[in-house]
Structures are given as C-alpha cells and as structure tokens.
Design a protein around this motif. Structure first.
Motif, PDB file in Angstrom:
ATOM      1  N   ASP A   1       0.155  -9.774   0.005  1.00 40.84           N
ATOM      2  CA  ASP A   1      -0.125  -8.453  -0.562  1.00 40.84           C
ATOM      3  C   ASP A   1      -1.102  -7.711   0.347  1.00 40.84           C
ATOM      4  O   ASP A   1      -2.110  -8.286   0.764  1.00 40.84           O
ATOM      5  CB  ASP A   1      -0.759  -8.572  -1.942  1.00 40.84           C
ATOM      6  CG  ASP A   1       0.165  -9.228  -2.950  1.00 40.84           C
ATOM      7  OD1 ASP A   1       1.319  -9.534  -2.589  1.00 40.84           O
ATOM      8  OD2 ASP A   1      -0.266  -9.433  -4.100  1.00 40.84           O
ATOM      9  N   ILE A   2      -0.833  -6.450   0.650  1.00 37.34           N
ATOM     10  CA  ILE A   2      -1.794  -5.625   1.373  1.00 37.34           C
ATOM     11  C   ILE A   2      -2.220  -4.495   0.441  1.00 37.34           C
ATOM     12  O   ILE A   2      -1.405  -3.706  -0.020  1.00 37.34           O
ATOM     13  CB  ILE A   2      -1.249  -5.095   2.712  1.00 37.34           C
ATOM     14  CG1 ILE A   2       0.091  -4.377   2.551  1.00 37.34           C
ATOM     15  CG2 ILE A   2      -1.119  -6.217   3.704  1.00 37.34           C
ATOM     16  CD1 ILE A   2       0.547  -3.668   3.820  1.00 37.34           C
TER      17      ILE A   2
ATOM     18  N   THR B   1      -7.712   0.809   5.688  1.00 39.36           N
ATOM     19  CA  THR B   1      -8.225  -0.550   5.593  1.00 39.36           C
ATOM     20  C   THR B   1      -8.215  -0.996   4.140  1.00 39.36           C
ATOM     21  O   THR B   1      -8.039  -0.195   3.225  1.00 39.36           O
ATOM     22  CB  THR B   1      -9.639  -0.676   6.186  1.00 39.36           C
ATOM     23  OG1 THR B   1      -9.978  -2.068   6.319  1.00 39.36           O
ATOM     24  CG2 THR B   1     -10.681  -0.009   5.303  1.00 39.36           C
ATOM     25  N   GLY B   2      -8.409  -2.290   3.951  1.00 40.53           N
ATOM     26  CA  GLY B   2      -8.403  -2.875   2.611  1.00 40.53           C
ATOM     27  C   GLY B   2      -8.412  -4.388   2.719  1.00 40.53           C
ATOM     28  O   GLY B   2      -9.084  -4.954   3.592  1.00 40.53           O
TER      29      GLY B   2
ATOM     30  N   SER C   1       0.842  -1.186   0.000  1.00 34.65           N
ATOM     31  CA  SER C   1       0.000   0.000   0.000  1.00 34.65           C
ATOM     32  C   SER C   1       0.884   1.244   0.000  1.00 34.65           C
ATOM     33  O   SER C   1       1.842   1.337   0.768  1.00 34.65           O
ATOM     34  CB  SER C   1      -0.902   0.013   1.231  1.00 34.65           C
ATOM     35  OG  SER C   1      -1.837  -1.043   1.176  1.00 34.65           O
ATOM     36  N   THR C   2       0.548   2.189  -0.870  1.00 32.53           N
ATOM     37  CA  THR C   2       1.299   3.429  -0.997  1.00 32.53           C
ATOM     38  C   THR C   2       0.499   4.574  -0.382  1.00 32.53           C
ATOM     39  O   THR C   2      -0.698   4.706  -0.638  1.00 32.53           O
ATOM     40  CB  THR C   2       1.587   3.745  -2.476  1.00 32.53           C
ATOM     41  OG1 THR C   2       2.356   2.677  -3.034  1.00 32.53           O
ATOM     42  CG2 THR C   2       2.365   5.040  -2.616  1.00 32.53           C
ATOM     43  N   VAL C   3       1.152   5.387   0.420  1.00 33.19           N
ATOM     44  CA  VAL C   3       0.517   6.552   1.040  1.00 33.19           C
ATOM     45  C   VAL C   3       1.415   7.760   0.803  1.00 33.19           C
ATOM     46  O   VAL C   3       2.631   7.705   1.020  1.00 33.19           O
ATOM     47  CB  VAL C   3       0.290   6.347   2.547  1.00 33.19           C
ATOM     48  CG1 VAL C   3      -0.421   7.562   3.150  1.00 33.19           C
ATOM     49  CG2 VAL C   3      -0.521   5.084   2.808  1.00 33.19           C
TER      50      VAL C   3
ATOM     51  N   ILE D   1       4.549  -2.685   3.205  1.00 34.14           N
ATOM     52  CA  ILE D   1       4.429  -4.059   2.726  1.00 34.14           C
ATOM     53  C   ILE D   1       4.386  -5.014   3.905  1.00 34.14           C
ATOM     54  O   ILE D   1       4.779  -4.678   5.026  1.00 34.14           O
ATOM     55  CB  ILE D   1       5.593  -4.444   1.788  1.00 34.14           C
ATOM     56  CG1 ILE D   1       6.941  -4.333   2.515  1.00 34.14           C
ATOM     57  CG2 ILE D   1       5.595  -3.574   0.531  1.00 34.14           C
ATOM     58  CD1 ILE D   1       8.113  -4.838   1.705  1.00 34.14           C
ATOM     59  N   ASP D   2       3.888  -6.219   3.641  1.00 32.85           N
ATOM     60  CA  ASP D   2       3.872  -7.288   4.625  1.00 32.85           C
ATOM     61  C   ASP D   2       5.081  -8.184   4.359  1.00 32.85           C
ATOM     62  O   ASP D   2       5.222  -8.725   3.263  1.00 32.85           O
ATOM     63  CB  ASP D   2       2.570  -8.084   4.499  1.00 32.85           C
ATOM     64  CG  ASP D   2       2.420  -9.133   5.584  1.00 32.85           C
ATOM     65  OD1 ASP D   2       3.394  -9.863   5.860  1.00 32.85           O
ATOM     66  OD2 ASP D   2       1.327  -9.230   6.164  1.00 32.85           O
TER      67      ASP D   2
END
Length: 365
Positions: free
Chosen positions: A235-236, A252-253, A211-213, A229-230
């Motif tokens: 994959d998150i 969330t996702g 996930s990119t923020v 990343i996990d």
C-alpha cells in the motif's frame, strides 16, 4: 491532576549534510485530559508562523501566532467540537482554518471554516452542510478571490468517500461546491496550488491500496484524476503533495508492507504522468514521510518520522535527494530527543522549519 501538555515544537534547521539546528521552540498548554494535537502550520504574511492545534480541554481549535524566530505573539482557543485542522495565511495578514465539526450524538460531521484577523479575533465561522452527512475537511487554500475548503464526503449508497471542494469568497459565502467520485475511496490529506493556478489534491485511495491525485482548475472543473498503486501489493499512502518550480508534482507518505512502513516519494508531471517512485529504508521501522519540498539546488527534501533509530522511540529525520529521487543523505534532527514531526516549510535562505511535538517534554504538573 493536570498535565503540562505539549502543543508543539518549531525547529529551524539548515539543510547542510549535518542538518544543523538554528533555533527550536517549545509550546505548552495546561490540559486536564492530556495532549493537545498539533496538525498543520503555515507561514504568515509577516514572515512568522501560524500553528493550528486541537485543544483537548474544550475540543476547540487553538491557534498560536509567532514571529520569524518562533516567539509567541498571541495564542487563542476557539470553542467547538472539532477534529483535524488545516491552516493558511490570508491576504489581510490573518488566517483561515479548515476543520471538521462532529455531532456528539450521531457522530456525523460537517466541514467548517474559521476566519481570524491578524490579532486572532474571530471574524466568522461557518459549517457547510448539515449533521445528516458525514464529511471531513482535509485542507484549505487561500486563493486570490477567496478560499478553497477541500475534503471528502461519504456517499450514502456506496459508503465510499468522494473528494469534496467548496469555494467561498473572503466572507465565507459559497461560490460553488463540487464532488469528484471514482473507483477509489479517497481520504484527502493535502492540496496545493500550482504555478499555473490549477489545484492539485492528494489523498489515500483506501479500497485500492494506493494514492489518489486530482487536478482541478480554479472554477472546479476536473482536469485529470489518477490512482497510483504499487504492483508488488504494498500500500502507498499519500500524506503530503507539493509542486516544483516547473509544476511537477511531488508526493511523500508511507508504504505499508507486511510488517513495517517505509518512506516513499513519487514525482509526476503536471499532467499526472508517472516519472519515478522511490522507497527510503534504513535501520528504522514504521517510517512516514510528512512533507516534501523542492530545494534551491533542484533536489528534494523530505521531513519524516522514523519510529526507531538506535532506540525504540520516534525521531525527526530529513531525507535529501537529487531531482530524480536518488538519495544524497539522511539525518536525524536532535537525535538526543524524542520528537514527532508533522511537516516542514522551506525558508527563503534554503533552510527548513519543522513543526511537531516533543515527547521529552511530557511532564506531570
């Protein structure tokens, strides 16, 4: 033959451990091709709701305006060839909608803004770019001096997507436009303005499986950008980002493993520092978190879709945690119905309003 296609449902519920319903509404549309696709909704300035959907007959945008109890006040379709929508209420009691316009021959795309007034009359609509590019809208924010159209654009040399932000005034004129590139192929899903006025943008970093923020200021200057990343090789994928009263960032996702998906939540500081991350599993499979909010007690509430709960169909679930992500309770809303949630909004009384579609209402007319 026409289908009675469901545009959407609104369910208002309290956040007691029983997840009691307060009201629910069904919205239908005569569509020859099947379903209209609900995507985003927003609270209107008068306490009602604005729902943005894709109209399958015209490939245009449908907007439904309701009062605070979900009763329809007006509903209109705006023609075009569009994909995906995001909607925000504006200071003049209208709505601003971001969407993507496709060229049906080249399949290239440009992001579009549509502005409507408080009766649904179209005031203006502009595309930003040209049909030689491949760019998509992911979110729209109405800020004090205009609008922010937030999406992603494909780089012609690397084929990676960069984050794209276009600032306009209230008449749709471009003030500035910026791209943000990195080592992640970003697909923007959501954005939110912090209490300090900075903008947080979230999406999926496809090539990095994370996930990119990003955080930018109101002039578009990048403050920070990070990829999460996990390390267990799962994959998150970020689907919703929000902020708390203290400007912590909550996400969330879905976590995609080898065989199933799980709902995940993550909390960051306002500077992007990782605070904690959690997975929530039950007897469900292929689960996704669609929205996350801070509750009146300082905890968090996630609106989620578990695809299997006692029988093989989609449901709407609420997951309540404390401020550290520790689970308080999980509940299915209307367990006797097949529902597909698209997210929720917090109400002033501490309850939640949920928007989605109801599979039980698919009937042939």
């Amino acid at each position: 033959m026409k289908r009675l296609a469901l545009i959407g449902i609104i369910i208002a519920t309290s956040l007691t451990s029983a997840g009691q319903g307060v009201f629910d509404k069904i919205y239908t549309h005569q569509s020859s091709s099947g379903f209209d696709t609900p995507t985003r909704f927003t609270k209107s300035s008068d306490g009602g709701y604005g729902l943005a959907t894709l109209d399958d007959d015209t490939y245009g945008i449908s907007i439904i305006k309701t009062d605070s109890l979900g009763n329809i006040e007006w509903s209109k379709v705006y023609s075009g060839v569009y994909y995906g929508t995001s909607i925000a209420s504006t200071q003049d009691s209208g709505f601003i909608v971001a969407t993507t316009s496709y060229d049906t021959i080249t399949y290239n795309s440009v992001p579009v803004l549509l502005k409507v007034d408080n009766s649904g009359a179209l005031q203006w609509a502009f595309g930003y770019g040209d049909t030689s590019m491949y760019a998509n809208a992911g979110a729209v924010l109405h800020v004090s001096d205009g609008n922010l159209l937030i999406g992603y654009v494909q780089d012609s040399t690397t084929s990676f997507n960069s984050c794209l932000v276009i600032k306009t005034d209230n008449n749709g004129n471009v003030g500035w436009q910026k791209k943000y590139s990195g080592n992640a192929d970003i697909e923007v899903h959501h954005a939110v303005q912090m209490n300090n006025s900075n903008i947080v943008i979230g999406g999926i970093g496809w090539n990095q499986c994370g996930s990119t923020v990003l955080c930018i200021d109101t002039a578009g200057n990048l403050i920070w950008g990070r990829l999460y990343i996990d390390t267990t090789n799962c994959d998150i994928e970020l689907l919703h980002v929000n902020v708390t009263s203290g400007d912590d960032i909550i996400i969330t996702g879905r976590m995609t493993g080898n065989t199933t998906w799980d709902i995940f939540a993550m909390r960051l500081s306002s500077s992007g520092a990782f605070l904690w991350g959690k997975y929530y599993e039950n007897s469900w499979s292929d689960d996704e978190g669609y929205s996350i909010h801070e509750t009146n007690d300082g905890g968090l509430i996630i609106c989620a879709e578990p695809e299997s709960y006692n029988f093989n169909s989609s449901q709407t679930a609420l997951i309540k945690t404390d401020s550290a992500g520790v689970l308080d309770w999980m509940r299915i809303i209307q367990p006797d119905k097949e529902t597909f949630p698209f997210g929720g909004l917090m109400n002033p009384d501490g309850g939640m309003t949920i928007f989605g579609i109801d599979g039980d209402r698919k009937s042939v007319v």
